[in-house]
Design a protein around this motif. Structure first.
Motif, short mmCIF file in Angstrom:
data_model
loop_
_atom_site.label_atom_id
_atom_site.label_comp_id
_atom_site.label_asym_id
_atom_site.label_seq_id
_atom_site.Cartn_x
_atom_site.Cartn_y
_atom_site.Cartn_z
N GLU A 186 0.66 -1.32 0.01
CA GLU A 186 0.00 0.01 0.13
C GLU A 186 0.90 1.38 -0.05
O GLU A 186 0.34 2.33 -0.38
N VAL A 187 1.94 1.41 0.74
CA VAL A 187 2.70 2.38 0.74
C VAL A 187 3.65 2.63 -0.64
O VAL A 187 3.96 1.94 -1.33
N THR A 188 3.54 4.13 -0.77
CA THR A 188 4.19 4.57 -1.99
C THR A 188 5.37 5.36 -1.85
O THR A 188 5.67 5.69 -0.56
N LYS A 189 6.19 5.86 -2.83
CA LYS A 189 7.33 6.57 -2.68
C LYS A 189 6.82 7.87 -2.43
O LYS A 189 7.66 8.66 -1.70
N GLU A 190 5.70 8.28 -2.52
CA GLU A 190 5.24 9.79 -2.22
C GLU A 190 5.03 9.49 -0.90
O GLU A 190 5.11 10.82 -0.26
N ASP A 191 4.68 8.58 -0.13
CA ASP A 191 4.39 8.49 1.26
C ASP A 191 5.69 8.49 1.95
O ASP A 191 5.96 9.17 2.84
N ARG B 199 6.96 -5.55 -6.17
CA ARG B 199 6.41 -4.21 -6.98
C ARG B 199 6.81 -4.56 -8.51
O ARG B 199 7.91 -4.88 -8.76
N ILE C 295 12.00 -0.35 -3.75
CA ILE C 295 10.82 -0.77 -4.54
C ILE C 295 11.51 -1.76 -5.87
O ILE C 295 10.81 -3.08 -6.13
N ASN D 134 6.45 -0.18 -12.43
CA ASN D 134 5.95 1.18 -12.02
C ASN D 134 5.65 1.35 -10.52
O ASN D 134 4.91 2.34 -10.04
N GLY D 135 6.09 0.44 -9.58
CA GLY D 135 5.97 0.38 -8.23
C GLY D 135 4.76 0.01 -7.77
O GLY D 135 4.36 0.27 -6.57
N ASN D 136 3.85 -0.79 -8.64
CA ASN D 136 2.46 -1.01 -8.28
C ASN D 136 2.75 -2.68 -7.56
O ASN D 136 3.79 -3.38 -8.19
#
Ligand code: KMH
Ligand code: ZN
Length: 272
Positions: free
Chosen positions: A14-19, A50, A25, A53-55
């Motif tokens: 759930e966590v992203t690089k934006e967070d 991931r 990744i 695209n990091g998904n």
């Protein structure tokens, strides 16, 4: 008390690089992070994958690449996720089991997960447990709410899980059991005999749950999957930074830190 087994969950779904821009990744980033966490004192890594695209993905090829790069660096125990991300199909979720990791997660019930549902019907739980048993993979039964312990006991009764029964108490997910000390005590007291357990608290519950688990003689899980902060408003620089803090606290209160081989022995892992 037995040595403390530290599980790092550095990625999640759930966590992203934006967070947190320090989220690893790529397989290379994840392997480096695994190695740094191992050096800091982690003996198990709970792995998610991931795509480019990091998904979140359960692609066995990506898991295979990560595992290869981690094994080149250290002997940390690999625990792959069969939870993946909410909305994934059972086939996607179970796909990386064919790589025969030493451990895999096994959530024993359905739970609301923020605005989504983490769907684990009885047929899926049972078939994942059976597949792990057939392959000799040690399941960590992930407990997001108290009813999941009753479901786990059913699997044990059906001889689908071998002792010692390893539980991961994952507390404070919105929709699951809250991350209070009272709730932790209730979960621990509800576990069957011959159980081992580690606990983690999501977000702000991370430190109180970790410190209490260490004092109780349990084990801990930490990492960006569960908590991206070092302290209120300050992002963690790395997963290893979180491991180092727990190691300092554990040593101060007299818990030794388990090496991966000590953890293998305590958990009676079968796959080498
Ligand atoms: N990402 C969550 C929906 C597991 O790894 O087995 C599920 C999860 C549990 O993380
Ligand atoms: Zn997970």
């Amino acid at each position: 008390m037995k040595p403390l087994i530290i599980t790092v969950a550095p990625i999640g779904a759930e966590v992203t690089k934006e967070d947190n821009p320090n989220l690893p990744i790529t397989p290379e980033e994840i392997a480096e992070e695994a190695y740094n966490c191992y050096k800091a004192g982690a003996s198990i890594i709970h792995l998610h994958a991931r795509d480019e695209n990091g998904n979140p993905t359960q692609d066995p090829e990506i898991y295979n690449e990560m595992i290869k790069l981690i094994k080149e660096r250290c002997n940390i125990i690999i625990q792959i996720s069969t939870g993946g991300a909410t909305g994934m199909s059972p086939e996607e979720r179970r796909a990386p089991l064919k790589l025969k990791p030493e451990m895999a997660s096994l959530t024993t019930g359905t739970v609301n997960f923020g605005d989504s549902v983490f769907y684990n019907p009885p047929t899926l739980i049972k078939s994942l447990a059976q597949e792990m048993k057939n392959l000799g993979i040690k399941p960590e039964m992930e407990i997001f709410d108290v009813g999941m312990i009753a479901n786990a006991k059913k699997l044990i009764k059906e001889e689908l899980i071998d002792a010692p029964f390893q539980f991961g108490l994952i507390m404070g997910v919105p929709g699951g059991i809250p991350g209070t000390i009272k709730d932790l005590m209730y979960l621990v007291e509800s576990l069957p005999e011959k159980s081992m357990w580690s606990a983690t608290g999501i977000g702000k519950t991370h430190l109180p749950i970790s410190v209490t688990s260490i004092a109780l003689g349990g084990n801990v899980r930490l990492g960006f999957e569960d908590n991206i902060y070092y302290e209120k408003g300050i992002l963690a620089k790395s997963n290893a930074q979180l491991v180092k803090r727990i190691v300092r606290i554990a040593k101060e209160i007299g818990r030794k830190i388990a090496t991966p081989d000590e953890a293998r022995k305590l958990l009676r892992l079968k796959i080498k």
